[in-house]
Structure formats: C-alpha cells, structure tokens
Write an enzyme that holds these catalytic residues in place. Structure first.
Site, short mmCIF file in Angstrom:
data_model
loop_
_atom_site.label_atom_id
_atom_site.label_comp_id
_atom_site.label_asym_id
_atom_site.label_seq_id
_atom_site.Cartn_x
_atom_site.Cartn_y
_atom_site.Cartn_z
N ASP A 294 0.86 -1.18 0.00
CA ASP A 294 0.00 0.00 0.00
C ASP A 294 0.90 1.23 0.00
O ASP A 294 1.59 1.50 0.98
CB ASP A 294 -0.89 -0.02 1.24
N HIS A 295 0.86 1.99 -1.09
CA HIS A 295 1.79 3.11 -1.25
C HIS A 295 1.42 4.31 -0.37
O HIS A 295 2.18 5.29 -0.32
CB HIS A 295 1.84 3.55 -2.72
N ARG A 296 0.29 4.25 0.33
CA ARG A 296 -0.02 5.33 1.26
C ARG A 296 0.89 5.28 2.48
O ARG A 296 1.22 6.32 3.05
CB ARG A 296 -1.49 5.23 1.72
#
Length: 481
Positions: A451-453
């Site tokens: 998850d790139h968040r």
C-alpha cells in the site's frame, strides 16, 4: 390458553451471527429431519457464512417439528430455521382453551398474530417483547391487514393496498408502506429503474430479492407478442438462427455467495481503495532448496512438514523484523499509520468454496518447528472447510504461493486492512551465472505488493531485497534472526 400451551411446547432456533457482524448465511447441509430426536448441543446443520463453513448446535432437547428452509437457501441472521417440539408426549398445558372470547371466531387476525407471538427467544439472545413482532410493517397485497376486529373489515380490504404503492413510490408514505429489501437490492432496483413497490417479493418474510428485481426488469412475453400473428413466426426464428448464435444450454451460471462473494467484495474494495505498487525480484534459491532437503532428512524434524513455503515465510518474518514499518495498516478515519508489533501471517489457501486467507497468530514469535506445524494445520483445516471466522480475522501481512500452479509470478492484491502481500513463484532449474560460470540453478521470482499510502518505494524495496538475500544465502536465517 392455546397460544400459551403452544409457546411452551414448540421452540424455534434462529440463525445466529456466527461471525463478526454477519447478516446472512447459507444452509449447506441438514443433519436432522422432521421427527428426529435432538439433544442440547447436538449439531443440526452446517452453514456457510461470508467467512467460513460452521456447524450449528441446537440449544435445547426435543423432536424436530419443522425445517423452515431447504439446503442451499441463504437465510438472514435472526430468522427461524428449525422448530422443535420440546414436549412430544403432549403432556404440556391443555390445548383446549376457554371459549369465552367471541373474537376467537374471527380468523383473519388471530391466524397471523399468534404465529408471530409463538416465536420463542433463542437461548443466549435475551428476552423479547411479544409486541415486537418481526417485520410487522409489511402489508401483503390483497390481505385484510389492520381491520380485523370488525366483521365489515374485509370489505375495505381491497382498497388498502391501493394507496400503499402510491405513497411508497412518491417517497412520502409511512414506514409501513416501504418494501422490504436489502441495500444492495435497492441499489440494483435503482440502477435498473425498477419501482420496488411494484415488485412481487419472494424472499423470507416478504423480502424483495435480487431475483425478484431481475424478474421485474425482464421484458414481458405478453408485451413482446403484442401483434396476434407474432407467436407463429417466433418458434421458427431460433431454428433459422445461424450456428453459434443461440447459446442456450451452452452457458452455466454459478451463484456468487458465501466465501466467493466475500472475497469478490474484499478484492474490489482493496483494489479501488489502496494504491497498489508491486515490485519483483528474481533470485537464486539453490541453497534454500538444498537446505529444505537437509531439514527433511533431519531425524529431529521427523513428522514436521518442511517445504520451500515454510522457509519463505521465515524469510518474510525476518525481513519484517528488520523493517517493522512494513507491518502496518492505514487508519482512514484518524488519518494515521498503525504500526503493529505482532505479525499475524496470512496464507492464501484455495478451497472448493473459494480462496480464503487464514492467518497464524503471532507468527514472528514461533520457532521453525512451531511455524511448520501451524502452517500445516492451517492449510489442512482450510481445505476441509473448517476454518473458523476468528482464524481469518486480524491478519497483518500475507503470502500467496502461486508457484504450486506452475506460475512464475503475479501482482497480488492486498487483503483489506493489510499493507503488504508476497507472491512466491514457481522454483525452476534455469541457466544462471554463478561464480563467473553459467550453471543450472534453482531460480524463482518473488513479487511484493504494498500500500503506497504507508509504504514508500524505499521501504518496500528493502523488505523485498531482505527476503531475497535470506533465500539466496540461508545462513542469514541465523545471523539476521
């Protein structure tokens, strides 16, 4: 009175919430039939929820009086599924009641109300007021609803359904005129432009189902055959159709429910909520393959299931220990990253009911032997369809082994609430440059989605590189632990 005697004699078992806030379950198999004797704690049926298959024990003794639903039926939580005669000898309260009430002869109202009042409370679900009947607001078309006390009531009954559709359609009617339907069914009706007040309900308790909406949206055969001579040419059309245009009998429809339905919803939610990034690395795992063979031959590990997946799981746990920020989740409401100091390692398992992901609780604290035993038990239980909802909740990171299907790699989708998932590809013997020479080596490709968040490229790359380094040089199982 007769109602009191019936209530004491017959007890009803309602569909419980066997998971965490689940709203429905499908009856897979009945283990009893009407006339069978049951005892407190005896398993009477197996149901499948959105998470797992679960066996339901009945909480009282008696003789099965009625099975309310057939196998394969999806039932809402709280709906009665079986009634039991707790006094089959008939020695309870006398059935004849004092005939002092002249209203007893008025069949319409007592025929419905006592049926609702008979519903006993499921053990462990608390007391229930007799006035709080299930779905009291639903008037059935053509039925004399509230006007039961007086004899002239049946006369105005035909007019009663008339205003209900009008007020419901306009959205200004009372709560009693609103058709019963679940939110997804209401959305489907809205998308198809179907007025729910005009749909004939066939679900339990008069609930409008998806099938009812589709049936209402289907073109009417009578309308299609408006011209009188049209029916004659109609049968000839299919016969004259070109080969391959008529797919009737060559298509199969599989209902999406239970585990498959939950998986589909979870994957859609994950794919369109978390910004996925996937990185790949191809690694020489020859030494790891050799270590697997040596561990299998070790007498101290006799009976322990040793395979490459076990060592990959161990390598992932080591990488998480070195990079703990990868083991986290995104708190949307508070806009926070929640880093977890425990690892509940999920293992994707293919089962006849669909793909499920049970997890090993506190996997990072287990020894190699403990991890192997937990992994073997988890997979075996999943394939038997006996995984409990608790075993599938609370996961933090997942491994999916696509290599068992001969697949080199893939781009796995995150499980909702998790930050990373590792895909293990097939291990193949390939030409590889080793110590300056081309030699046959065991090679595999790993893929890590995150998850790139909350996981940037640097952190994700470090984790994947650490996993590859441990598998390429297994001595790091000791030096990095």
């Amino acid at each position: 009175m007769t109602v009191t005697a019936t209530t004491q004699r017959f007890r009803e078992f309602k569909m419980p919430d066997v998971g965490e806030g689940l709203t429905e379950a499908e009856i897979l198999k009945w283990y009893v039939a009407p006339g069978d004797t049951v005892t407190d704690g005896q398993v009477v049926c197996e149901v499948e929820t959105a998470k797992a298959a679960v066996e339901l024990p009945i909480p009282f003794d008696g003789v099965v009086h009625e099975l309310r639903f057939e196998e394969g039926t999806t039932v809402d939580v709280g709906t009665t599924i079986i009634s039991v005669d707790t006094d089959p000898s008939g020695g309870g309260a006398p059935v004849p009641a004092p005939a002092a009430e002249p209203q007893a002869a008025q069949a319409p109202a007592p025929a419905d109300e006592p049926k609702e009042e008979r519903r006993s409370v499921l053990v462990g679900y608390g007391p229930r007021s007799t006035s709080a009947k299930r779905r009291p607001r639903k008037p059935q078309p053509g039925a004399a609803a509230p006007a039961a006390p007086a004899a002239p009531a049946p006369a105005p009954a035909p007019a009663a359904p008339a205003p209900a559709p009008v007020s419901g359609a306009n959205g200004h009617g009372g709560a009693d005129t609103r058709p019963l339907a679940k939110p997804p069914v209401r959305k489907l009706a809205k998308d198809l432009g179907i007025d729910l007040t005009a749909v004939v309900p066939t679900g339990p308790g008069g609930t409008v189902t998806r099938e009812d909406v589709h049936a209402a949206a289907a073109p009417r055969p009578e309308a299609a055959a408006a011209p009188a001579p049209a029916p004659a040419p109609a049968p000839a059309a299919p016969a004259a159709a070109a080969p391959g245009t008529d797919r009737t009998g060559r298509e199969r429809r599989i209902p999406v429910k239970g585990v498959r339905k939950a998986t589909a919803q979870a994957m859609v939610s994950s794919a369109f909520t978390a910004p996925h990034v996937t990185e790949f690395v191809t690694v020489d795992v020859t030494r790891t393959v050799k270590l697997v063979s040596e561990l299998k031959a070790d007498p101290d590990l006799a009976g322990v299931r040793i395979n490459p997946l076990l060592l990959v799981a161990r390598a992932l746990l080591i990488a998480i220990r070195r990079n703990p920020e990868i083991n986290a989740s995104w708190d949307e409401e508070n806009q926070e990253i929640v880093v977890k100091d425990y690892v509940n390692l999920g293992i994707a398992a293919a089962t006849p009911r669909g793909l499920i992901v049970p997890n090993i609780k506190d996997a990072g604290t287990k020894t190699l032997t403990e991890l192997a035993s937990a992994l073997a038990g988890l997979v075996a239980t999943a394939r038997e369809g006996k995984t409990s909802p608790a075993d599938m909740s609370g996961g933090t990171v997942t491994i999916t082994n696509v290599g068992v299907f001969g697949v080199d790699t893939g781009t796995p989708i995150l499980n909702p609430g998790e930050s990373a998932i590792l895909a293990l590809g097939a291990i193949r013997e390939q030409p590889w440059v080793h110590k300056g020479k081309v030699k046959p080596r065991h090679v595999t490709t790993l893929a890590l989605s995150f998850d790139h968040r909350l996981v940037d490229g640097e952190l994700g790359s470090k984790v994947l590189a650490d996993i590859a380094a441990v598998l390429e040089h297994p001595k790091r199982f000791m030096t990095w632990s």
